[in-house]
Design a protein around this motif. Structure first.
Motif, PDB file in Angstrom:
ATOM      1  N   ASP A  46       0.838  -1.191   0.000  1.00 16.25           N
ATOM      2  CA  ASP A  46       0.000   0.000   0.000  1.00 16.25           C
ATOM      3  C   ASP A  46       0.885   1.257   0.000  1.00 16.25           C
ATOM      4  O   ASP A  46       0.979   1.981   0.992  1.00 16.25           O
ATOM      5  CB  ASP A  46      -0.922  -0.016   1.226  1.00 16.25           C
ATOM      6  CG  ASP A  46      -1.938   1.118   1.190  1.00 16.25           C
ATOM      7  OD1 ASP A  46      -2.201   1.640   0.090  1.00 16.25           O
ATOM      8  OD2 ASP A  46      -2.446   1.498   2.267  1.00 16.25           O
ATOM      9  N   ASP A  48       2.525   4.507  -2.846  1.00 16.29           N
ATOM     10  CA  ASP A  48       2.416   5.163  -4.156  1.00 16.29           C
ATOM     11  C   ASP A  48       3.769   5.272  -4.843  1.00 16.29           C
ATOM     12  O   ASP A  48       3.854   5.242  -6.069  1.00 16.29           O
ATOM     13  CB  ASP A  48       1.844   6.582  -4.002  1.00 16.29           C
ATOM     14  CG  ASP A  48       0.432   6.583  -3.455  1.00 16.29           C
ATOM     15  OD1 ASP A  48      -0.380   5.770  -3.925  1.00 16.29           O
ATOM     16  OD2 ASP A  48       0.148   7.392  -2.541  1.00 16.29           O
ATOM     17  N   PHE A  49       4.835   5.423  -4.035  1.00 16.88           N
ATOM     18  CA  PHE A  49       6.156   5.730  -4.572  1.00 16.88           C
ATOM     19  C   PHE A  49       7.183   4.674  -4.176  1.00 16.88           C
ATOM     20  O   PHE A  49       7.161   4.170  -3.051  1.00 16.88           O
ATOM     21  CB  PHE A  49       6.638   7.091  -4.058  1.00 16.88           C
ATOM     22  CG  PHE A  49       5.644   8.194  -4.246  1.00 16.88           C
ATOM     23  CD1 PHE A  49       5.511   8.832  -5.467  1.00 16.88           C
ATOM     24  CD2 PHE A  49       4.821   8.583  -3.196  1.00 16.88           C
ATOM     25  CE1 PHE A  49       4.574   9.842  -5.646  1.00 16.88           C
ATOM     26  CE2 PHE A  49       3.880   9.596  -3.369  1.00 16.88           C
ATOM     27  CZ  PHE A  49       3.755  10.225  -4.591  1.00 16.88           C
ATOM     28  N   LYS A  90       3.850  12.620   3.924  1.00 16.94           N
ATOM     29  CA  LYS A  90       3.265  11.339   3.491  1.00 16.94           C
ATOM     30  C   LYS A  90       4.270  10.175   3.435  1.00 16.94           C
ATOM     31  O   LYS A  90       4.329   9.418   2.458  1.00 16.94           O
ATOM     32  CB  LYS A  90       2.596  11.499   2.126  1.00 16.94           C
ATOM     33  CG  LYS A  90       1.534  12.588   2.086  1.00 16.94           C
ATOM     34  CD  LYS A  90       0.952  12.753   0.693  1.00 16.94           C
ATOM     35  CE  LYS A  90      -0.017  13.924   0.647  1.00 16.94           C
ATOM     36  NZ  LYS A  90      -0.555  14.170  -0.698  1.00 16.94           N
ATOM     37  N   ARG A  93       3.463   6.525   2.380  1.00 15.60           N
ATOM     38  CA  ARG A  93       3.177   6.234   0.966  1.00 15.60           C
ATOM     39  C   ARG A  93       4.454   5.884   0.193  1.00 15.60           C
ATOM     40  O   ARG A  93       4.415   5.665  -1.015  1.00 15.60           O
ATOM     41  CB  ARG A  93       2.508   7.437   0.281  1.00 15.60           C
ATOM     42  CG  ARG A  93       1.304   8.014   0.991  1.00 15.60           C
ATOM     43  CD  ARG A  93       0.248   6.986   1.320  1.00 15.60           C
ATOM     44  NE  ARG A  93      -0.195   6.260   0.146  1.00 15.60           N
ATOM     45  CZ  ARG A  93      -0.839   5.089   0.185  1.00 15.60           C
ATOM     46  NH1 ARG A  93      -1.070   4.499   1.340  1.00 15.60           N
ATOM     47  NH2 ARG A  93      -1.216   4.497  -0.931  1.00 15.60           N
ATOM     48  N   LYS A 144       3.182   1.426  -9.299  1.00 13.33           N
ATOM     49  CA  LYS A 144       3.798   2.429  -8.425  1.00 13.33           C
ATOM     50  C   LYS A 144       4.588   3.438  -9.260  1.00 13.33           C
ATOM     51  O   LYS A 144       4.869   3.204 -10.436  1.00 13.33           O
ATOM     52  CB  LYS A 144       4.733   1.773  -7.399  1.00 13.33           C
ATOM     53  CG  LYS A 144       4.199   0.501  -6.746  1.00 13.33           C
ATOM     54  CD  LYS A 144       2.888   0.688  -6.002  1.00 13.33           C
ATOM     55  CE  LYS A 144       2.416  -0.642  -5.418  1.00 13.33           C
ATOM     56  NZ  LYS A 144       1.060  -0.541  -4.816  1.00 13.33           N
ATOM     57  N   THR A 145       4.971   4.528  -8.621  1.00 15.46           N
ATOM     58  CA  THR A 145       5.713   5.589  -9.308  1.00 15.46           C
ATOM     59  C   THR A 145       7.155   5.637  -8.803  1.00 15.46           C
ATOM     60  O   THR A 145       7.378   5.873  -7.611  1.00 15.46           O
ATOM     61  CB  THR A 145       5.038   6.960  -9.074  1.00 15.46           C
ATOM     62  OG1 THR A 145       3.694   6.894  -9.561  1.00 15.46           O
ATOM     63  CG2 THR A 145       5.790   8.072  -9.786  1.00 15.46           C
ATOM     64  N   LYS A 300      -1.839  13.892 -14.179  1.00 20.09           N
ATOM     65  CA  LYS A 300      -2.216  12.471 -14.064  1.00 20.09           C
ATOM     66  C   LYS A 300      -1.312  11.547 -14.876  1.00 20.09           C
ATOM     67  O   LYS A 300      -1.199  10.359 -14.570  1.00 20.09           O
ATOM     68  CB  LYS A 300      -3.664  12.266 -14.514  1.00 20.09           C
ATOM     69  CG  LYS A 300      -3.901  12.611 -15.981  1.00 20.09           C
ATOM     70  CD  LYS A 300      -5.334  12.370 -16.410  1.00 20.09           C
ATOM     71  CE  LYS A 300      -5.500  12.687 -17.900  1.00 20.09           C
ATOM     72  NZ  LYS A 300      -6.849  12.365 -18.383  1.00 20.09           N
ATOM     73  N   ILE A 332       6.068  14.413  -4.083  1.00 19.47           N
ATOM     74  CA  ILE A 332       5.093  13.627  -3.311  1.00 19.47           C
ATOM     75  C   ILE A 332       3.849  14.447  -3.011  1.00 19.47           C
ATOM     76  O   ILE A 332       2.722  13.966  -3.149  1.00 19.47           O
ATOM     77  CB  ILE A 332       5.748  13.117  -1.993  1.00 19.47           C
ATOM     78  CG1 ILE A 332       6.787  12.046  -2.314  1.00 19.47           C
ATOM     79  CG2 ILE A 332       4.699  12.576  -1.027  1.00 19.47           C
ATOM     80  CD1 ILE A 332       7.668  11.650  -1.124  1.00 19.47           C
ATOM     81  N   TYR A 335       1.794  15.097  -6.336  1.00 20.84           N
ATOM     82  CA  TYR A 335       1.242  13.905  -6.987  1.00 20.84           C
ATOM     83  C   TYR A 335      -0.239  13.715  -6.662  1.00 20.84           C
ATOM     84  O   TYR A 335      -0.647  13.670  -5.520  1.00 20.84           O
ATOM     85  CB  TYR A 335       2.035  12.681  -6.519  1.00 20.84           C
ATOM     86  CG  TYR A 335       1.724  11.396  -7.267  1.00 20.84           C
ATOM     87  CD1 TYR A 335       2.342  11.113  -8.466  1.00 20.84           C
ATOM     88  CD2 TYR A 335       0.822  10.477  -6.740  1.00 20.84           C
ATOM     89  CE1 TYR A 335       2.084   9.934  -9.141  1.00 20.84           C
ATOM     90  CE2 TYR A 335       0.550   9.299  -7.417  1.00 20.84           C
ATOM     91  CZ  TYR A 335       1.180   9.034  -8.616  1.00 20.84           C
ATOM     92  OH  TYR A 335       0.915   7.870  -9.282  1.00 20.84           O
ATOM     93  N   GLY A 336      -1.035  13.639  -7.712  1.00 23.43           N
ATOM     94  CA  GLY A 336      -2.458  13.361  -7.542  1.00 23.43           C
ATOM     95  C   GLY A 336      -3.293  14.581  -7.218  1.00 23.43           C
ATOM     96  O   GLY A 336      -4.524  14.483  -7.052  1.00 23.43           O
TER      97      GLY A 336
END
Length: 337
Positions: A46, A48-49, A90, A93, A144-145, A300, A332, A335-336
């Motif tokens: 879980d 993102d990066f 974050k 993440r 993932k990024t 995005k 970070i 992002y999003g």
């Protein structure tokens, strides 16, 4: 992967400077205790990066450049883990994967830049390309990024190829750089990552943001003029002659690259007075670099962030580590959004 050194809880604990009443970034990052397969190990995490370093300057040596870029990862991770963990940074993440280590091979960079030694270095760069390509492709396939820190700009090639292979299509790139790195395909080095990626069909639209007019050959200008999928602006046009506006150029650049998945490449040579392989007394400010990442990081279609070419010394390691940490956390946060 034999060159990948995992970042362990022991590494983290050695670096962390815990403070009563505070919560540090490094206390909340994710780690992989054992690596079996990068894709399998991170697909269900879980996060993102995925943050990893490339500890090499062989590509810079292969381009007859100033070495030292292998030190950027260590300088960065020491600072990053000790910033505050809060709703803005974050940390939960982020997976800190580790770094690609080429310490055995980089003994070559301590020798003279003879034709023979440079040729050997260019062969080694090809093997580094394979490692970077594999990691990037695996991370992106896992949803993932990647955030890639350190090394020479030769690693743009692996970033682009890995992303392209993961998406099964050409990608676009914006490069915040004083140089095009679109030099001749004469063997792999830090000055031709983009030309190789373009020639081999992994790169479509390519924008160079802030090119320095003094360090771009007429041959390169002619090449850029011929290829319609390459565009650029110059630092002098934006900041010296005021012919172009920085914010307007951000918008124009985004229009050029944002229809496809795109990567963000940040060459520290472009930032004024930052220790790097081609440090310059004239360049964009740290604030502008941060604004650049914030702007493109919100879209995005952004696929990765690569910060390269920083070459810290003992004296400047904290300065470089802080700079790159700001850039990472700006990405970070953006992002999003």
């Amino acid at each position: 992967m034999q060159n990948l050194v995992l970042f362990t809880s022991k590494d983290r604990d050695t670096i962390l400077k815990a403070r009563k009443g505070e919560s540090k970034f490094g206390e909340h990052i994710q780690l992989i205790p054992n690596l079996t397969n990068i894709y399998d190990d991170i697909a269900n995490l879980d996060v993102d990066f995925v943050l990893f370093g490339i500890s090499e300057d062989i590509g810079v040596f292969a381009n007859y450049g100033k070495t030292g870029t292998y030190k950027a990862w260590e300088a960065t991770i020491k600072i990053l883990l000790n910033i505050q963990s809060n709703s803005k940074t974050k940390a939960k993440r982020v997976l800190v994967l580790g770094h690609l280590d080429y310490s055995e091979k980089r003994t070559l960079t301590e020798l003279k830049s003879t034709k023979k030694n440079v040729s050997k270095a260019r062969t080694i760069v090809e093997s580094i390309d394979k490692d970077v390509t594999h990691i990037i492709s695996s991370i992106i396939k896992a949803g993932k990024t990647p955030i890639i820190i350190g090394g020479g700009h030769n690693n743009a090639y692996g970033n682009i190829k890995g992303t392209s292979l993961a998406y099964k299509e050409k990608i676009n790139v914006v490069n915040f750089d004083a140089h095009t790195d679109f030099r001749a395909e004469e063997g792999r080095h830090s000055g031709n990552g983009f030309s190789y990626a373009y020639a081999e069909g992994f790169l479509k639209n390519y924008f160079i943001f802030g090119l320095h007019e003094n360090y771009t050959s007429e041959r390169i200008y002619k090449t850029l003029k011929k290829i319609k999928s390459i565009n650029y602006n110059t630092y002098e046009a934006i900041e010296v002659r005021n012919e172009l506006n920085f914010n307007t150029e951000l918008e124009n650049t985004l229009n050029f690259i944002s229809e496809k998945n795109f990567g963000i490449e940040i060459d520290c040579d472009a930032i004024e007075n930052i220790p790097s392989s081609a440090m310059s007394p004239s360049g964009f400010s740290v604030k502008q670099a941060r604004q650049f990442i914030n702007y493109f990081g919100q879209h995005k279609n952004v696929s990765y962030l690569h910060i390269c070419e920083a070459a810290p010394t003992k004296k400047t390691a904290t300065k470089v580590g802080k700079l790159i940490t700001y850039l990472i956390t700006d990405f970070i946060r953006a992002y999003g959004n």
